[in-house]
Scaffold this motif. Structure first.
Motif, PDB file in Angstrom:
ATOM      1  N   ILE A   1       0.909  -1.242  -0.161  1.00  6.84           N
ATOM      2  CA  ILE A   1      -0.049   0.028   0.117  1.00  6.84           C
ATOM      3  C   ILE A   1       0.924   1.322   0.088  1.00  6.84           C
ATOM      4  CG2 ILE A   1      -1.874   1.293   1.099  1.00  6.84           C
ATOM      5  CD1 ILE A   1      -2.582  -1.703   0.463  1.00  6.84           C
ATOM      6  N   GLY A   2       0.376   2.151  -0.968  1.00  8.47           N
ATOM      7  CA  GLY A   2       1.609   3.416  -0.943  1.00  8.47           C
ATOM      8  C   GLY A   2       0.901   4.622  -1.344  1.00  8.47           C
ATOM      9  N   LEU A   3       1.468   5.964  -0.919  1.00 14.73           N
ATOM     10  CA  LEU A   3       0.949   7.054  -1.219  1.00 14.73           C
ATOM     11  C   LEU A   3       2.090   8.008  -1.582  1.00 14.73           C
ATOM     12  CD1 LEU A   3      -1.264   9.267  -1.626  1.00 14.73           C
ATOM     13  CD2 LEU A   3      -0.934   9.804   1.091  1.00 14.73           C
ATOM     14  N   MET A   4       2.334   8.788  -2.928  1.00 18.88           N
ATOM     15  CA  MET A   4       3.418   9.409  -2.924  1.00 18.88           C
ATOM     16  C   MET A   4       2.808  10.900  -3.458  1.00 18.88           C
ATOM     17  SD  MET A   4       5.833   6.861  -5.539  1.00 18.88           S
ATOM     18  CE  MET A   4       4.482   6.491  -6.608  1.00 18.88           C
ATOM     19  N   MET A   5       3.494  11.705  -2.803  1.00 20.82           N
ATOM     20  CA  MET A   5       3.011  13.162  -3.140  1.00 20.82           C
ATOM     21  C   MET A   5       4.118  14.171  -3.458  1.00 20.82           C
ATOM     22  SD  MET A   5       0.350  13.334   0.170  1.00 20.82           S
ATOM     23  CE  MET A   5      -0.366  14.965  -0.712  1.00 20.82           C
ATOM     24  N   PRO A   6       4.721  13.975  -4.858  1.00 23.62           N
ATOM     25  CA  PRO A   6       5.862  14.638  -5.228  1.00 23.62           C
ATOM     26  C   PRO A   6       5.310  16.225  -5.589  1.00 23.62           C
ATOM     27  CG  PRO A   6       5.003  13.416  -7.040  1.00 23.62           C
ATOM     28  CD  PRO A   6       4.035  13.128  -5.693  1.00 23.62           C
ATOM     29  N   THR A   7       5.938  17.076  -5.121  1.00 24.48           N
ATOM     30  CA  THR A   7       5.884  18.681  -5.190  1.00 24.48           C
ATOM     31  C   THR A   7       6.961  19.200  -5.739  1.00 24.48           C
ATOM     32  OG1 THR A   7       6.106  19.299  -3.004  1.00 24.48           O
ATOM     33  CG2 THR A   7       3.914  18.605  -3.834  1.00 24.48           C
ATOM     34  N   GLY A   8       7.011  20.504  -6.097  1.00 25.36           N
ATOM     35  CA  GLY A   8       8.423  21.304  -6.546  1.00 25.36           C
ATOM     36  C   GLY A   8       8.871  20.745  -7.798  1.00 25.36           C
ATOM     37  N   LYS A   9      10.284  20.094  -7.670  1.00 25.20           N
ATOM     38  CA  LYS A   9      10.811  19.308  -8.806  1.00 25.20           C
ATOM     39  C   LYS A   9      11.060  17.867  -7.933  1.00 25.20           C
ATOM     40  CE  LYS A   9      12.631  23.315 -11.053  1.00 25.20           C
ATOM     41  NZ  LYS A   9      14.044  23.796 -11.550  1.00 25.20           N
ATOM     42  N   SER A  10      10.313  17.433  -6.987  1.00 29.22           N
ATOM     43  CA  SER A  10      10.539  16.146  -6.614  1.00 29.22           C
ATOM     44  C   SER A  10      10.396  15.089  -7.479  1.00 29.22           C
ATOM     45  CB  SER A  10       9.896  15.779  -5.461  1.00 29.22           C
ATOM     46  OG  SER A  10      10.302  16.736  -4.320  1.00 29.22           O
ATOM     47  N   VAL A  11      10.985  14.021  -7.482  1.00 27.36           N
ATOM     48  CA  VAL A  11      10.988  12.693  -8.347  1.00 27.36           C
ATOM     49  C   VAL A  11      10.714  11.494  -7.474  1.00 27.36           C
ATOM     50  CG1 VAL A  11      11.539  10.959 -10.133  1.00 27.36           C
ATOM     51  CG2 VAL A  11      12.081  13.431 -10.218  1.00 27.36           C
ATOM     52  N   PHE A  12       9.201  11.055  -7.330  1.00 21.71           N
ATOM     53  CA  PHE A  12       9.159   9.649  -6.247  1.00 21.71           C
ATOM     54  C   PHE A  12       8.802   8.570  -7.183  1.00 21.71           C
ATOM     55  CE2 PHE A  12       7.456  12.706  -2.763  1.00 21.71           C
ATOM     56  CZ  PHE A  12       8.614  13.057  -2.396  1.00 21.71           C
TER      57      PHE A  12
ATOM     58  N   GLN B   1      -2.091  -1.316  -3.645  1.00 20.30           N
ATOM     59  CA  GLN B   1      -2.952  -0.321  -4.033  1.00 20.30           C
ATOM     60  C   GLN B   1      -1.711   0.998  -3.975  1.00 20.30           C
ATOM     61  OE1 GLN B   1      -6.661   0.006  -2.200  1.00 20.30           O
ATOM     62  NE2 GLN B   1      -6.481  -2.062  -1.536  1.00 20.30           N
ATOM     63  N   TYR B   2      -1.603   1.683  -4.925  1.00 22.34           N
ATOM     64  CA  TYR B   2      -0.816   2.985  -4.950  1.00 22.34           C
ATOM     65  C   TYR B   2      -1.728   4.249  -5.609  1.00 22.34           C
ATOM     66  CZ  TYR B   2       3.739   1.547  -3.119  1.00 22.34           C
ATOM     67  OH  TYR B   2       4.904   1.376  -2.355  1.00 22.34           O
ATOM     68  N   ARG B   3      -1.267   5.236  -4.730  1.00 21.82           N
ATOM     69  CA  ARG B   3      -1.948   6.567  -5.030  1.00 21.82           C
ATOM     70  C   ARG B   3      -0.805   7.705  -5.382  1.00 21.82           C
ATOM     71  NH1 ARG B   3      -8.321   7.287  -3.764  1.00 21.82           N
ATOM     72  NH2 ARG B   3      -8.729   5.140  -4.510  1.00 21.82           N
ATOM     73  N   SER B   4      -0.810   8.348  -6.290  1.00 15.62           N
ATOM     74  CA  SER B   4      -0.006   9.583  -6.376  1.00 15.62           C
ATOM     75  C   SER B   4      -0.646  10.695  -6.686  1.00 15.62           C
ATOM     76  CB  SER B   4       0.828   9.169  -7.643  1.00 15.62           C
ATOM     77  OG  SER B   4       1.626   7.979  -7.219  1.00 15.62           O
ATOM     78  N   ILE B   5      -0.173  11.820  -6.086  1.00 19.53           N
ATOM     79  CA  ILE B   5      -0.576  13.232  -6.275  1.00 19.53           C
ATOM     80  C   ILE B   5       0.725  13.976  -6.575  1.00 19.53           C
ATOM     81  CG2 ILE B   5      -1.787  15.195  -5.021  1.00 19.53           C
ATOM     82  CD1 ILE B   5      -3.061  12.994  -3.170  1.00 19.53           C
ATOM     83  N   ALA B   6       0.563  14.543  -7.913  1.00 28.28           N
ATOM     84  CA  ALA B   6       1.822  15.201  -8.364  1.00 28.28           C
ATOM     85  C   ALA B   6       1.091  16.816  -8.456  1.00 28.28           C
ATOM     86  CB  ALA B   6       2.246  14.673  -9.635  1.00 28.28           C
TER      87      ALA B   6
END
Length: 384
Positions: free
Chosen positions: A240-251, A269-274
């Motif tokens: 299970i995962g959640l990634m929230m890259p902002t700025g110039k981040s790379v996840f 289940q993975y969710r990303s919010i960029a």
């Protein structure tokens, strides 16, 4: 590795550029003691806490519950060291340069043993503090062995100094014995210039459970890879995962689940919010072996893009050689629902608040699955 670091010509790395590592001129971290305090404090007053500074474990706990043993990798016997460096799995990445680099430099690390039948109520928290030394790199190795019918939770709390460039390249090897359970929670909470590359090799025995919860909130570049080998019938795996890259981040998260035997299950289940110019990457592979009949595997990747500069890449994969299975996968990428935004605004909610509610609702389905509400952290006294 004689091949050097992987590049875009390598299929497993074509979306992730390791240029920040190549141009960083990192030097190996040396033993150092400093008074860095966690920016976030987990609501776990009874936890077993181990502080790790630039990959170097600090003083180990003197008092441990019955059934728990924690030792430095450097003090382990030869058989234990061999187990810590056993990373061969049927789902190996063709380009294992970072694992090889860790193997060469892994002078520091931990061995965590949970005795058979032990039910450990206190979570074991590894507080990773990176960046005490500017442009330092570390290559720690962690071995986790959960004995038959035992249960434990392992929490990686990852933080770094915001203005310090650093790189940690970690390998974890975990063996979850028959009927045991390992809950592995990663919280990457702070450190905008932090670079981390993490690889987990997990073997799951008969009727055992491995449950992984991966939350990525800050960092310049984060690459997490999970190789899960389900070796015993009745075993189950959650990723299970959640990634929230902002700025110039790379996840970037890559997962590989190998169903090797009949009657096993997995749920991914993975969710990303960029946002801004952030980039989220998810690649998940499920391999069902020829004899792994009655496998039940589910995989879903859902993503939100909040700006024109943000980017999401997703690639779910199924490789099935058995004929009596129940497997499904899917990926969605989209923007916030304009009708939902309009509806909320028509009820007197500002646009920013409406966006926040929709984003929070999208993430909440992942957060609700994390044990013990660990994301509800409070600032440490230094931040008040």
């Amino acid at each position: 590795s004689t091949t050097g670091l992987p590049g875009k010509r390598d299929e497993e790395w074509r979306w992730t550029n390791l240029r920040p590592i190549n141009r960083g001129r990192f030097a190996l971290a040396v033993n150092k003691t400093t008074s860095i305090a966690p920016r976030y404090r987990l609501p776990l007053d009874n936890a077993i806490v181990i502080r790790i500074l630039d990959g170097q474990p600090q003083a180990l706990p003197e008092s441990l519950p019955d059934g728990v043993s924690i030792t430095a990798l450097a003090d382990a016997d030869e058989a234990t060291r061999q187990a810590a460096f056993n990373t061969a799995t049927p789902t190996d990445n063709p380009n294992d340069a970072l694992v090889n680099l860790n193997t060469v430099f892994a002078a520091q690390g931990l061995v965590i043993d949970i005795a058979a039948n032990a039910q450990i109520e206190q979570p074991i928290v590894l507080q990773w503090f990176d960046g005490a030394q500017e442009q330092s790199m570390s290559h720690p190795r962690v071995l986790v062995r959960v004995g038959q019918s035992a249960q434990v939770a392992l929490i990686d709390q990852v933080e770094a100094l915001d203005e310090t460039l650093c790189w940690r390249n970690t390998v974890m090897v975990a063996d979850v014995a028959d009927n045991a359970e390992l809950r592995h929670i990663t919280l990457a909470l702070a450190g905008n210039k932090r670079i981390s590359t993490d690889r987990s090799f997990v073997q799951v025995g008969r009727d055992a459970r491995y449950r992984s919860y991966n939350i990525q909130l800050e960092g310049q570049l984060s690459r997490r890879e999970y190789d899960v080998d389900i070796q015993g019938s009745g075993a189950h795996c959650d990723l299970i995962g959640l990634m929230m890259p902002t700025g110039k981040s790379v996840f970037d998260t890559h997962t590989r689940i190998h169903h090797a035997v009949p009657d096993t299950t997995s749920n991914e289940q993975y969710r990303s919010i960029a946002d801004d110019a952030g980039r989220g990457i998810f690649k998940g592979r499920i391999l069902v072996a020829r004899d792994a009949q009655r496998t039940d595997a589910f995989q879903a990747s859902d993503s939100l893009i909040l700006s024109d500069q943000a980017e999401i890449d997703a690639k779910p994969e199924l490789e099935i050689y058995a004929d009596d299975v129940k497997c499904s996968h899917g990926a969605t990428i989209g923007e916030l629902d304009k009708e939902a935004l309009f509806y909320l605004q028509s009820r007197g909610i500002s646009e920013n608040q409406a966006r926040g509610l929709l984003i929070a609702g999208f993430a909440q389905e992942i957060i609700d699955q994390i044990p013990d509400c660990l994301l509800y952290t409070s600032p440490s006294p230094r931040d008040r």
